[in-house]
Design an enzyme around this catalytic site. Structure first.
Site, PDB file in Angstrom:
ATOM      1  N   HIS A  50       1.083  -1.074   0.073  1.00  0.00           N
ATOM      2  CA  HIS A  50      -0.050  -0.148  -0.435  1.00  0.00           C
ATOM      3  C   HIS A  50       0.920   1.427  -0.274  1.00  0.00           C
ATOM      4  O   HIS A  50       2.035   1.767   0.220  1.00  0.00           O
ATOM      5  CB  HIS A  50      -1.015  -0.010   1.061  1.00  0.00           C
ATOM      6  CG  HIS A  50      -2.026  -0.919   1.045  1.00  0.00           C
ATOM      7  ND1 HIS A  50      -3.007  -1.236   0.291  1.00  0.00           N
ATOM      8  CD2 HIS A  50      -1.667  -1.959   2.046  1.00  0.00           C
ATOM      9  CE1 HIS A  50      -3.539  -2.070   0.384  1.00  0.00           C
ATOM     10  NE2 HIS A  50      -3.308  -2.913   1.199  1.00  0.00           N
ATOM     11  N   LYS A 254     -10.765  -1.385   3.008  1.00  0.00           N
ATOM     12  CA  LYS A 254     -10.118  -0.724   1.955  1.00  0.00           C
ATOM     13  C   LYS A 254     -11.457  -1.297   0.675  1.00  0.00           C
ATOM     14  O   LYS A 254     -11.073  -1.006  -0.304  1.00  0.00           O
ATOM     15  CB  LYS A 254      -8.789  -0.939   1.294  1.00  0.00           C
ATOM     16  CG  LYS A 254      -7.370  -0.195   2.354  1.00  0.00           C
ATOM     17  CD  LYS A 254      -6.207  -0.684   2.037  1.00  0.00           C
ATOM     18  CE  LYS A 254      -5.472   0.258   3.228  1.00  0.00           C
ATOM     19  NZ  LYS A 254      -5.627  -0.591   4.592  1.00  0.00           N
TER      20      LYS A 254
END
Length: 489
Positions: A50, A254
Site C-alpha cells: 500500500h 479498503k
C-alpha cells in the site's frame, strides 16, 4: 531452553522482527504452532504494498505503512523476492463522493505519500481501459505495488535462520508466565511439553495475540478475526488491469480490489466478515457471490468463469483499529506486535525495525560482523537464457524434468525448496516456495510426484507426507499391504 528473545509467531511480522534481531549477538528463537512459516494471515492476503494514503494521519499505521513502502524495493532486491511497483487507483463512482476522494488525497499528503494525483475520466481510461464506465474519477498512487506475500515471509525467515535465529515448528504456546528471578529469564513460555525462558517475548501471534497479551497483562486486549474471501483467476485474465484497483474504503477496510499478482494471475477480494472463530478460514457461496458482484463494479468484463481457486484469510482487527506495538507497562520485556491488519504486509519491514529497536535500546547488544542481509531464492530456470538453461540442465538434470505442468516447475526447483534453510516439509510448503500446485489444475497432476520428492529428500515414508502438517496426511495406506494382510487371514 534459555533465550534472550523469543518470538511467538512466524508470520511476516514475526519473521521481520527475527531478521532484524539476527543482526546482533544474542540468542533469538521463534515459536510457531504450525508446521511452517507463513501459515496464518500472512499466506492469505492481497499481496498489496500500500502507498499509505488510507490510514489516519498521525497514526502508527500511517507512519509504518509509508516507511515499509519505502523499504520494499531494496528489501526485495536483498532477499530475491518478486516485487513490482505497479501503482494503485481508488475509484470514485459518484460525483457526490468526490469529497471523500479529495479527503483521501489530503490524508495521503499528510502521511507523506509522494506523487499522488486525482485523475479525471479521460486520463483514467487511458491508464486503465477496462475500468468501469461508472467511475467518474480516481486517486492515483504510483508508489503502490504488489509482492508475493508468502515469498516475502519465507525470505525474511530464511535470512533470519541463516543468521543464527532458531525456528521451532509445531510448537503451540499454551501458557506464558512472568518469573520472579530475572537471571533465569523474565518469562517462562510453555509450548507442548517444552518450557522456554526468555528475557524478552515478542507477541506476533496474529489473531491469537490478544490471548497471549492477556496472560501477562491486567489491561486486556481484544482482537476480532475478520475473515476476507478471495478468488484467484487464471493467468489468461492476468493482464485485464495493470494497476491495483480499489474502491473508496468503508468502515470494514479498503474494500474489494482487483489486482494483478507478481506471478501473472488476477486476484479479486477481499470480503469482510467479523467472527469469533480464530480458525474460521472457510469460504461460503454467499461471500463469493458478494465478492464477484462488488468486483464487477470496478472492472468491466471481469471473467469470473476463470477462477481457479478461492480461499479466505483472517485479519487481526483490534478494537481500536490501530496497530498495537510496544512494551507492556505491566510486563517489562513483553512486547506486543498485535492488531496487525492491512496495511500489515506493507508495514512489516518497518515493524521489524521498530520492535528490534525497542529491545536494542535497552540491552545495547553488539552487532554481528558477519551478518549477511542477502538471501537467494529458489532458482527459476525460466528466468535464464536458453544457453544458461541448457547448461543448468546438463549439469543438474533434475532441472530438465517438469513436475508441475501448469506452472512449468521442475524437479530441481522442488528439491531446492525442500533442502534449503527452513525447507518445505509438505505439499503446501513446496507450493508456497515454488508455485508447484498453484496453477490451473491446482495440483491435480503434480501432487503425487511432489510427494515422492519430499519423501525421498526428507527420508520419510510416503504415508507421512502431508498437505499442510499433522492431520492432513494424504495417503492412508497401501493397497498391496492391505491385500497381503487379508490374504494371510
Amino acid at each position: 531452553m534459555k533465550y534472550d528473545v523469543l518470538i511467538i509467531g512466524a508470520g511476516v511480522c514475526g519473521s521481520a522482527v527475527a531478521r532484524e534481531l539476527s543482526r546482533y549477538q544474542w540468542k533469538v528463537g521463534v515459536l510457531e504452532k504450525e508446521e511452517d512459516v507463513c501459515c496464518g494471515t500472512s499466506k492469505a492476503n492481497s499481496g498489496i504494498v500500500h502507498a499509505g494514503f488510507d490510514a489516519p494521519a498521525g497514526s502508527m499505521m500511517a507512519k509504518l505503512n509509508v516507511e515499509g513502502n519505502r523499504m520494499m524495493p531494496e528489501l526485495s532486491r536483498e532477499l530475491d523476492v518478486p516485487f513490482r511497483q505497479n501503482g494503485s487507483l481508488v475509484l470514485c463512482f459518484r460525483e457526490e463522493e468526490r469529497e471523500k476522494l479529495q479527503a483521501l488525497y489530503e490524508r495521503g499528503q499528510q502521511n507523506g505519500v509522494p506523487d499522488l494525483r486525482i485523475l479525471e475520466q479521460e486520463e483514467l481510461r487511458k491508464l486503465e481501459p477496462n475500468v468501469s464506465a461508472e467511475a467518474v474519477a480516481a486517486l492515483y498512487a504510483p508508489t503502490g505495488g504488489i509482492v508475493c506475500p508468502f515469498g516475502l515471509t519465507i525470505a525474511l525467515a530464511e535470512n533470519a535462520c541463516t543468521n543464527g535465529v532458531d525456528f521451532y515448528f509445531d510448537k503451540n504456546v499454551t501458557k506464558i508466565e512472568k518469573t520472579a528471578e530475572e537471571e533465569q529469564g523474565r518469562f517462562r513460555v510453555f509450548a507442548g511439553e517444552e518450557v522456554f525462558t526468555a528475557d524478552y517475548v515478542v507477541n506476533a501471534a496474529g489473531v491469537y495475540a490478544d490471548v497471549f497479551h492477556n496472560m501477562v497483562c491486567e489491561t486486556k486486549l481484544h482482537i476480532t478475526p475478520r475473515r476476507g474471501a478471495y478468488c484467484l483467476l487464471d493467468k489468461e485474465a492476468g493482464d485485464l488491469v495493470a494497476h491495483t484497483v480499489f474502491q473508496l474504503p468503508s468502515i470494514y477496510g479498503k474494500g474489494v480490489l482487483v489486482t494483478p499478482t507478481v506471478h501473472g494471475n488476477l486476484l479479486v477480494g477481499p470480503t469482510a466478515s467479523d467472527m469469533e472463530d480464530k480458525e474460521g478460514t472457510n469460504t461460503t457461496g454467499a461471500e463469493l457471490s458478494e465478492l464477484s458482484e462488488k468486483a464487477a463494479r470496478s472492472v468491466t468484463r471481469l471473467p469470473m468463469n476463470q477462477v481457479i481457486t478461492s480461499f479466505a484469510g483472517l485479519r487481526a482487527h483490534e478494537d481500536g483499529g490501530e496497530f498495537v506495538i510496544g512494551e507492556a507497562e505491566e510486563a517489562k520485556g513483553f512486547i506486543d506486535c498485535a492488531g496487525i491488519e492491512s496495511p500489515g504486509l506493507t508495514s512489516a519491514p518497518a515493524i521489524g525495525k521498530m520492535v528490534a529497536r525497542l529491545i536494542v535500546e535497552q540491552r545495547k547488544p553488539r552487532e554481528k560482523e558477519d551478518f549477511c542481509p542477502v538471501r537467494k531464492g529458489v532458482l527459476n530456470p525460466a528466468a535464464l537464457s536458453k544457453t544458461e538453461r541448457a547448461r543448468l540442465i546438463q549439469e543438474q538434470p533434475a532441472y530438465g524434468t517438469i513436475i508441475c505442468r501448469c506452472e512449468s516447475i521442475s524437479e530441481g526447483e522442488i528439491i531446492d525448496a525442500v533442502t534449503r534453510p527452513l525447507g518445505a516439509k509438505s505439499l503446501d510448503g513446496v507450493k508456497r516456495r515454488t508455485r508447484a500446485g498453484m496453477g490451473r489444475c491446482q495440483s491435480g497432476f503434480c501432487s503425487p510426484k511432489t510427494m515422492e520428492i519430499i519423501a525421498r529428500e526428507k527420508g520419510l515414508p510416503l504415508e507421512s507426507v502431508t498437505k499442510s502438517g499433522k492431520g492432513s496426511e494424504i495417503i492412508q495406506g497401501r493397497n498391496k499391504d492391505r491385500l497381503s494382510k487379508e490374504e494371510k487371514k
